[in-house]
Scaffold this motif. Sequence first.
Motif, PDB file in Angstrom:
ATOM      1  N   VAL A 211       0.859  -1.188   0.000  1.00  0.00           N
ATOM      2  CA  VAL A 211       0.000   0.000   0.000  1.00  0.00           C
ATOM      3  C   VAL A 211       0.895   1.237   0.000  1.00  0.00           C
ATOM      4  CG1 VAL A 211      -1.765   1.308   1.253  1.00  0.00           C
ATOM      5  CG2 VAL A 211      -1.813  -1.199   1.279  1.00  0.00           C
TER       6      VAL A 211
ATOM      7  N   LEU B 194      -2.120  -1.233  -3.858  1.00  0.00           N
ATOM      8  CA  LEU B 194      -3.175  -0.239  -3.654  1.00  0.00           C
ATOM      9  C   LEU B 194      -2.590   1.136  -3.380  1.00  0.00           C
ATOM     10  CD1 LEU B 194      -6.211   0.440  -3.250  1.00  0.00           C
ATOM     11  CD2 LEU B 194      -5.857   0.002  -0.815  1.00  0.00           C
TER      12      LEU B 194
ATOM     13  N   ARG C 177      -3.518   4.563  -1.940  1.00  0.00           N
ATOM     14  CA  ARG C 177      -4.556   5.178  -1.102  1.00  0.00           C
ATOM     15  C   ARG C 177      -4.918   6.582  -1.569  1.00  0.00           C
ATOM     16  NH1 ARG C 177      -5.361   3.577   4.756  1.00  0.00           N
ATOM     17  NH2 ARG C 177      -5.991   5.749   4.872  1.00  0.00           N
TER      18      ARG C 177
ATOM     19  N   SER D  65       0.326   1.097 -10.097  1.00  0.00           N
ATOM     20  CA  SER D  65      -0.583   0.612  -9.053  1.00  0.00           C
ATOM     21  C   SER D  65      -1.657  -0.282  -9.672  1.00  0.00           C
ATOM     22  CB  SER D  65      -1.237   1.779  -8.315  1.00  0.00           C
ATOM     23  OG  SER D  65      -1.934   2.623  -9.198  1.00  0.00           O
TER      24      SER D  65
ATOM     25  N   PHE E 137      -4.574  -1.101  -8.086  1.00  0.00           N
ATOM     26  CA  PHE E 137      -5.839  -0.439  -7.762  1.00  0.00           C
ATOM     27  C   PHE E 137      -5.543   0.891  -7.079  1.00  0.00           C
ATOM     28  CE2 PHE E 137      -6.883  -5.008  -7.348  1.00  0.00           C
ATOM     29  CZ  PHE E 137      -7.953  -5.107  -8.234  1.00  0.00           C
ATOM     30  N   ASN E 138      -6.458   1.829  -7.221  1.00  0.00           N
ATOM     31  CA  ASN E 138      -6.452   2.967  -6.307  1.00  0.00           C
ATOM     32  C   ASN E 138      -7.758   2.931  -5.518  1.00  0.00           C
ATOM     33  OD1 ASN E 138      -8.516   4.393  -7.758  1.00  0.00           O
ATOM     34  ND2 ASN E 138      -6.960   5.183  -9.161  1.00  0.00           N
TER      35      ASN E 138
ATOM     36  N   VAL F 244     -11.469   0.910  -6.068  1.00  0.00           N
ATOM     37  CA  VAL F 244     -11.962  -0.063  -5.097  1.00  0.00           C
ATOM     38  C   VAL F 244     -13.390   0.269  -4.686  1.00  0.00           C
ATOM     39  CG1 VAL F 244     -11.681  -0.897  -2.738  1.00  0.00           C
ATOM     40  CG2 VAL F 244      -9.694  -0.733  -4.233  1.00  0.00           C
TER      41      VAL F 244
END
Length: 452
Positions: free
Chosen positions: A119, A147, A149, A166, A168-169, A173
């Motif tokens: 993260v 991820l 954030r 990345s 996912f951000n 999500v």
Amino acid sequence: MSNKENFLLECYQLGIIKFGKFTLKSGIESPFYVDLRPLASDPKILKKLSFFLLELISINDFDLICGVPYAALPMATAMSLESELPLIIKRKEAKAYGTKKLIEGIFSKGQNCLIVEDVITSGISLLETIPEIEKEDLKVTDIIVVLDRQQGGKKLLEERGFRVHSLFNMTEVCEILRKNNLISDEEISRINDFLKGNQVQFAEEKRLTYEQKLENSTNSFSKKILEIAIEKKSNLIASADVLTTKELLDFAEKVGPNIVALKTHIDILTDFDFDETILPLKDLANKYNFLLMEDRKFGDIGNTQELQFSNGIYKISSWADLVTSHVIGGENSLDCFLNVGVIAILGMSSKGTLTNSEYREEALKIALSHPNVIGGVCQNKIPDELLLFTPGVNMETKGDNKGQQYNTSEFVFKNLKTDFIIVGRGIYKAEEIEKASLDYKIAGWNSYIENL
């Protein structure tokens, strides 16, 4: 639905993202909390994760791979096995012996190392990690993160010349979880405010009243103590740590009008006699409407506990309304406690206690699942299904020279959401015991009312 979305939902089922109110290391209150460590416990998901992460880059551009300790280490290992990129390990601290290296593994000067992180938040930890790798004459150009954030870390690293990939951000999500009805619009709104840097307003956490807990209760002993609390406007349990029957009975007579239960250590009496001790004690309990709570702290296998509970000179099963018991013997060890309410020892108030967070978590699971358990003794919040009994309460917050640590009634009702306070020396060592018990009764009830 795409493979990537399906994968996120699989990860979500492992509890990697939680929504609510969480205090971060920085002290900031966040509406979500991310912990990707559970992914390492599911080999299939970990393997899928390595595929998705490797798709973000061209492996031919890199000679080595390194996971930032500790959560990213299993991820980097899985990626190394899949891509056959050699893995190096970056320690959090250099060993105090041997080579004292921070970077472990086989590598050559000038090689390009791909950094893997779970993260990214501010990016500061990566800016601290990368120079330690570069000190070994290795190059770092790219960072892979599961991820983002979206709290400035990616932008900071890219401004320093690093490429950040990345999977996912946080916005992605939220969109996927909303599509699948796994997150509310209210939660998304709070998260969006948080990501914009705004202070998030959380709904005030409300405790259940004694009346509400009584309505929800299914255990007869839980009902009894709640009914007494409501009738007497008291949440006080007085601890009778005295050594003779006369002291015990005198103490019960003085505190009886103000308490919901009298906590005994019956085996410390030097002159115990069932007829002379227990029968008049039960009469006082009936006269003043309080329960008898034997603080035996059972902690053995079920068969032994059954013998200790029902036999011997004390015959606890014949007179106690409540007993305390450790749960270290496992769930079945509590089956022997029939016709009594069990208060599970989930944590202790003494300094240096071994009842750490892992123990409390496992003990709490047993307490929640066993029908004999009405509540727990603990210095932490517990679910509303259980009553919380908090010892170590005193008007003074200082401890003693034996490791006992005290909290005020104001503190435990506000911060722990306690239901019943247990007071020992603050009452039985007082010059005027009856007055002290009344003072604690009033203080405890006022603290309960103020924190509804």
